[in-house]
Write an enzyme that holds these catalytic residues in place. Structure first.
Site, short mmCIF file in Angstrom:
data_model
loop_
_atom_site.label_atom_id
_atom_site.label_comp_id
_atom_site.label_asym_id
_atom_site.label_seq_id
_atom_site.Cartn_x
_atom_site.Cartn_y
_atom_site.Cartn_z
N TYR A 88 0.86 -1.19 0.00
CA TYR A 88 0.00 0.00 0.00
C TYR A 88 0.89 1.24 0.00
CZ TYR A 88 -3.38 3.50 1.71
OH TYR A 88 -4.17 4.62 1.86
N ASP A 125 9.21 2.26 -1.06
CA ASP A 125 8.28 3.00 -0.18
C ASP A 125 8.66 2.63 1.26
OD1 ASP A 125 4.66 3.34 0.14
OD2 ASP A 125 6.31 3.84 1.47
N LYS A 127 5.49 9.12 8.33
CA LYS A 127 5.33 8.59 9.67
C LYS A 127 6.43 9.06 10.64
CE LYS A 127 2.72 4.68 7.83
NZ LYS A 127 1.36 4.62 8.39
P1 KE4 Z 1 -0.49 8.35 4.49
O1 KE4 Z 1 -1.02 9.05 3.25
O2 KE4 Z 1 -1.57 7.56 5.21
O3 KE4 Z 1 0.30 9.29 5.42
O4 KE4 Z 1 0.61 7.29 4.01
C1 KE4 Z 1 0.24 6.34 3.04
C2 KE4 Z 1 1.19 5.15 3.15
C3 KE4 Z 1 2.20 5.02 2.23
N1 KE4 Z 1 3.08 3.98 2.28
C4 KE4 Z 1 2.98 3.04 3.25
C5 KE4 Z 1 3.95 1.90 3.26
C6 KE4 Z 1 1.96 3.13 4.23
O5 KE4 Z 1 1.85 2.17 5.18
C7 KE4 Z 1 1.05 4.21 4.20
C8 KE4 Z 1 -0.08 4.37 5.20
N2 KE4 Z 1 -0.25 3.30 6.12
C9 KE4 Z 1 -1.60 3.13 6.63
C10 KE4 Z 1 -1.70 1.84 7.44
N3 KE4 Z 1 -0.67 0.92 7.26
C11 KE4 Z 1 -2.01 4.31 7.46
C12 KE4 Z 1 -3.24 4.08 8.29
C13 KE4 Z 1 -4.46 4.63 7.61
O6 KE4 Z 1 -4.62 4.50 6.38
O7 KE4 Z 1 -5.31 5.17 8.36
#
Ligand code: KE4
Length: 429
Positions: free
Chosen positions: A146, A241, A269
């Site tokens: 993701y 990523d 993060k």
């Molecule tokens: P954000 O747009 O949510 O800040 O980041 C997207 C993203 C990109 N790459 C990786 C590997 C990620 O894990 C994420 C976002 N992770 C999710 C859960 N694993 C965030 C939680 C959510 O969507 O509420």
């Protein structure tokens, strides 16, 4: 044992009057584990407290950012101090340079880095930049990884593994998905085939070097190195990523841990210390194609804002201290060993994965190496495990296909308490 959730229940009724599904991100709605989402009042160290004053040991850690634990005094002070000068200027500050310098010095692939406000923005921008740099349109992503919710990434495998994708969400036009090819994780040959079948058309391969969004699935030996070689041969930009793994599994991320250097890296993060930050960076010749230097456009009102920069700088400074990752490793391996023993003692079929302080349990007898095998996990059993732990004051991710996180604030006592609670729950499954 039954906890009181009265206030969270009424808060959820209230929030649903104004917010779709009552939440600002879908996974928070507890849909796959059942029950009412907890409304959190505050966090401190390894603990979070809901509005009914229930206390939990927290292994979500805001989905990764809080590697120091909640409300770390130095992070809170950094934000407070910055706020007294103002919250945003829309003009450069030296704080942005300070965080960028730490990142450039820490992450092997990054010569130049651009700040944005989320991981989604980081991945979306990195892909646009790879397309602009190579003048190619197609991208290859890994099934189960993701990278945020940009249209071209909400795509699942088409009919044949190496053919074009189909939308994985309403609202994504088919022709936005057709440039995205999806391949299985831990299958370098599938990447080679996809590139061969689309000669001179693939701009980039993007993947999580350690998958964290199908549960934690480590790369098999040689996988990352093979993908690095295949993409280098064909002039395909390799994007790691590392939004989760960056500064999580090592100060230089997974690319340092496995000694495989991509062309570009996405971060988020941890580098924001809990404030909204994303970043993308990479080789100078690629990064010099982004505006205002080059023809690829990307922008953001609050990119690099002083509060987020201050929180990130404070966090990374603490992570750069000696023995930090050794401490994380010791706590995390103690937890993982305890959970492994607990599942064995309970006679529960489970597959355990861990890299550093990110870990998962899959309720399956299969070896989990990709999304297909991850999906053999018994999600009903996971839901029961989640609810049993919650009742005992342990807060893990409300989804099988997420990662658990250990922070520097998790004490040995927290770990032992967690193992005892898990043992009880697993015996009851
Ligand atoms: P954000 O747009 O949510 O800040 O980041 C997207 C993203 C990109 N790459 C990786 C590997 C990620 O894990 C994420 C976002 N992770 C999710 C859960 N694993 C965030 C939680 C959510 O969507 O509420």
């Amino acid at each position: 044992m039954q906890k009181n959730y009265t206030k969270s229940i009424s808060a959820f009724e209230e929030s649903q009057k104004y917010i779709p599904g009552g939440v600002n991100s879908p996974v928070r709605a507890f849909r796959t584990v059942g029950g009412n989402p907890l409304f959190i009042k505050r966090g401190k160290g390894s603990k979070i407290y809901d509005i009914d004053d229930n206390e939990y040991i927290d292994y979500v850690c805001s989905w990764g950012p809080l590697i120091l634990g909640h409300a770390h005094p130095k992070v809170v002070a950094a934000i407070q101090n910055a706020a007294e000068y103002g919250t945003s200027y829309g003009a450069p500050t030296e704080l942005e340079t300070e965080l960028a310098e730490i990142i450039v010095n820490a992450v092997p692939s990054i010569d130049l880095v651009r700040m944005v406000s989320s991981g989604t923005e980081a991945a979306m921008s990195a892909i646009r930049l790879a397309r602009g740099y190579t003048q190619r349109d197609k991208i290859i992503k890994v099934e189960g990884c993701y990278h945020g919710h940009a249209d071209c990434l909400l795509v699942k495998a088409g009919s044949g593994a190496a053919t074009f994708g189909v939308p994985d969400s309403a609202g994504v036009p088919a022709d936005f998905a057709q440039h995205t090819i999806t391949v299985p994780f831990n299958d370098a040959e599938a990447v080679r085939i996809a590139i061969q079948q689309n000669p001179e058309q693939v701009a980039c391969v993007i993947l999580e070097p350690i998958a964290g969004n199908m549960g934690v699935v480590p790369p098999t030996d040689g996988y990352l190195a093979e993908i690095r070689e295949i993409t280098a041969q064909k002039g395909v930009v390799l994007i790691f990523d590392e939004v989760i793994t960056g500064f999580r599994v090592a100060f230089g991320g997974a690319q340092e841990l496995y000694d495989v250097i991509p062309d570009m890296t996405c971060l988020g993060k941890i580098i924001g210390g809990g404030m909204p930050v994303g970043a993308y960076g990479g080789k100078r010749e690629i990064m010099e194609c982004i505006a205002p230097l080059g023809p690829v456009y990307q922008a953001g009102t609050l990119s690099g804002n002083p509060l987020a920069m201050s929180a990130g700088i404070a966090t990374l400074k603490i992570l750069s201290e000696p023995v930090v990752y050794e401490k994380l490793e010791n706590r995390s391996s103690a937890l993982a060993e305890g959970l492994l023993e607990a599942t064995k003692a309970a006679g529960v079929d489970a597959y355990h994965t861990r890299v550093g302080s990110m870990l998962s349990i899959f309720f399956t007898s299969e070896q989990v190496v990709d999304y297909t095998t991850a999906k053999t996990s018994d999600t009903d059993r996971f839901a029961a495990y989640f609810r049993g732990l919650l009742e005992r004051g342990i807060y893990i991710a409300p989804s099988q296909f997420e990662s658990g996180f250990v922070s520097l604030a998790h004490s040995d006592d927290d770990i032992q308490t967690t193992i005892r609670a898990a043992s009880e729950v697993l015996q009851s499954l």
